[in-house]
Enzyme design. Structure first.
Site, short mmCIF file in Angstrom:
data_model
loop_
_atom_site.label_atom_id
_atom_site.label_comp_id
_atom_site.label_asym_id
_atom_site.label_seq_id
_atom_site.Cartn_x
_atom_site.Cartn_y
_atom_site.Cartn_z
N ASP A 165 -2.57 12.37 -3.28
CA ASP A 165 -2.69 13.80 -3.52
C ASP A 165 -3.03 14.03 -5.00
OD1 ASP A 165 -2.31 16.58 -3.86
OD2 ASP A 165 -0.83 16.61 -2.23
N GLU A 188 0.85 -1.18 0.00
CA GLU A 188 0.00 0.00 0.00
C GLU A 188 0.89 1.24 0.00
OE1 GLU A 188 -3.53 2.26 2.51
OE2 GLU A 188 -3.29 0.09 2.71
N LYS A 199 -3.83 21.63 -9.49
CA LYS A 199 -3.41 22.67 -10.43
C LYS A 199 -2.72 22.03 -11.63
CE LYS A 199 -2.87 26.20 -6.85
NZ LYS A 199 -1.94 27.13 -6.17
N GLU A 241 4.85 5.08 3.48
CA GLU A 241 4.31 6.40 3.81
C GLU A 241 5.46 7.30 4.23
OE1 GLU A 241 2.55 9.51 4.12
OE2 GLU A 241 0.97 7.96 3.97
N ASP A 296 10.31 8.14 0.60
CA ASP A 296 9.87 8.15 -0.79
C ASP A 296 9.84 6.72 -1.30
OD1 ASP A 296 9.47 8.52 -3.49
OD2 ASP A 296 11.23 9.76 -3.80
N THR A 356 -11.58 5.34 5.28
CA THR A 356 -10.41 6.07 5.76
C THR A 356 -10.87 7.47 6.16
OG1 THR A 356 -9.73 7.15 3.70
CG2 THR A 356 -9.03 4.85 4.02
N ARG A 357 -10.01 8.16 6.89
CA ARG A 357 -10.38 9.52 7.30
C ARG A 357 -10.46 10.46 6.11
NH1 ARG A 357 -5.14 12.24 8.97
NH2 ARG A 357 -3.51 10.78 8.37
N TYR A 358 -9.65 10.20 5.08
CA TYR A 358 -9.72 11.03 3.88
C TYR A 358 -11.07 10.83 3.17
CZ TYR A 358 -4.72 11.46 4.65
OH TYR A 358 -3.48 11.70 5.21
N GLU A 359 -11.50 9.59 3.13
CA GLU A 359 -12.79 9.29 2.51
C GLU A 359 -13.93 9.94 3.28
OE1 GLU A 359 -14.40 5.26 0.78
OE2 GLU A 359 -14.69 5.30 2.95
#
Length: 238
Positions: free
Chosen positions: A143, A69, A147, A94, A121, A217-220
């Site tokens: 992410d 992941e 832009k 991560e 990375d 997930t918290r992002y979801e």
């Protein structure tokens, strides 16, 4: 490096090897810091461990396959999957220290022996893993770099698709989740044009509904609160 800085110092890796974003956020909680000190040394993967033998040997318990992941955030999905499938090894990558701390605490508290963590990375790790070593790669809510001038920073790019194709075993899967419609279209356009991958969806619900066992997930949760509808895309390596 700031979000708008595209310059590099001499000796820096090329752009596709660069990590964009913060590496540390707010101060760690006392328990998280304690878990980092006590538990991360045994969970952390060093690059020189990779490629020295079978990938399954990275784990202290026997595993029949290995999944990766990328950018696991707080580790909600990573830890849930590892607990559901103790016979599969999970590598979580991560670069954000606070995410590493949360995942380390969750893994330690649940006593999981089938998780290893990589806190940098991910590109050097991908390039070190042996061909066909992974059963699945998950990239969840990366992410979107909305832009246009930053689109080259999106993780789904031709060079990384090449890496996925090299690392996935035939029949292996790449799973991608996002709440950003443009990033979904971006990813579909590239994967559908690649003869090495097949999109597994046969009906709209196959990408509109989460995968089996999905913990959220918290992002979801944030996306849903703000009215954005997530999509769940899965591609099979031929």
């Amino acid at each position: 490096m700031t979000a708008d800085d595209d310059s590099r110092h001499p000796g820096e890796p090329p752009r596709e090897h660069a990590f964009y974003g913060r590496r540390k956020g707010k101060k760690l909680r006392t328990a998280q810091a304690a878990h980092l000190a006590a538990d991360l040394p045994r969970l952390a993967i060093a690059l020189d461990e990779v490629g020295a033998g079978p990938l399954a040997a990275l784990f202290p318990q026997p595993v029949r396959a290995v999944r990766l992941e990328i950018g696991f955030g707080g580790g909600e999905h990573l830890v849930s999957e590892a607990a559901r499938h103790p016979d599969i090894g999970y590598i979580g990558a991560e670069a954000f220290l606070n995410g590493i701390a949360k995942a380390t605490a969750r893994v330690a508290e649940r006593g999981l022996g089938n998780v290893r963590l990589y806190g940098d990375d991910v590109i050097p790790l991908l390039d070190r893993l042996p061909p066909g070593a992974l059963e699945r790669i998950d990239l969840l809510y990366p992410d979107p770099w909305p832009k246009r001038r930053h689109w080259k920073r999106r993780f789904v790019q031709a060079d990384n698709i090449d890496r996925f194709a090299r690392l996935l075993t035939p029949g292996g899967h790449f799973r991608f989740a996002t709440d950003i419609e443009h990033y979904a279209a971006w990813t579909l356009r590239q994967l559908l044009a690649d003869p090495r991958f097949d999109w597994t969806a046969e009906r709209a619900d196959d990408w509109r509904l989460p995968w089996d066992g999905w913990p959220g997930t918290r992002y979801e949760a944030k996306a849903l609160r703000e009215g954005r509808r997530p999509g769940y895309y899965e591609f099979r390596r031929r």
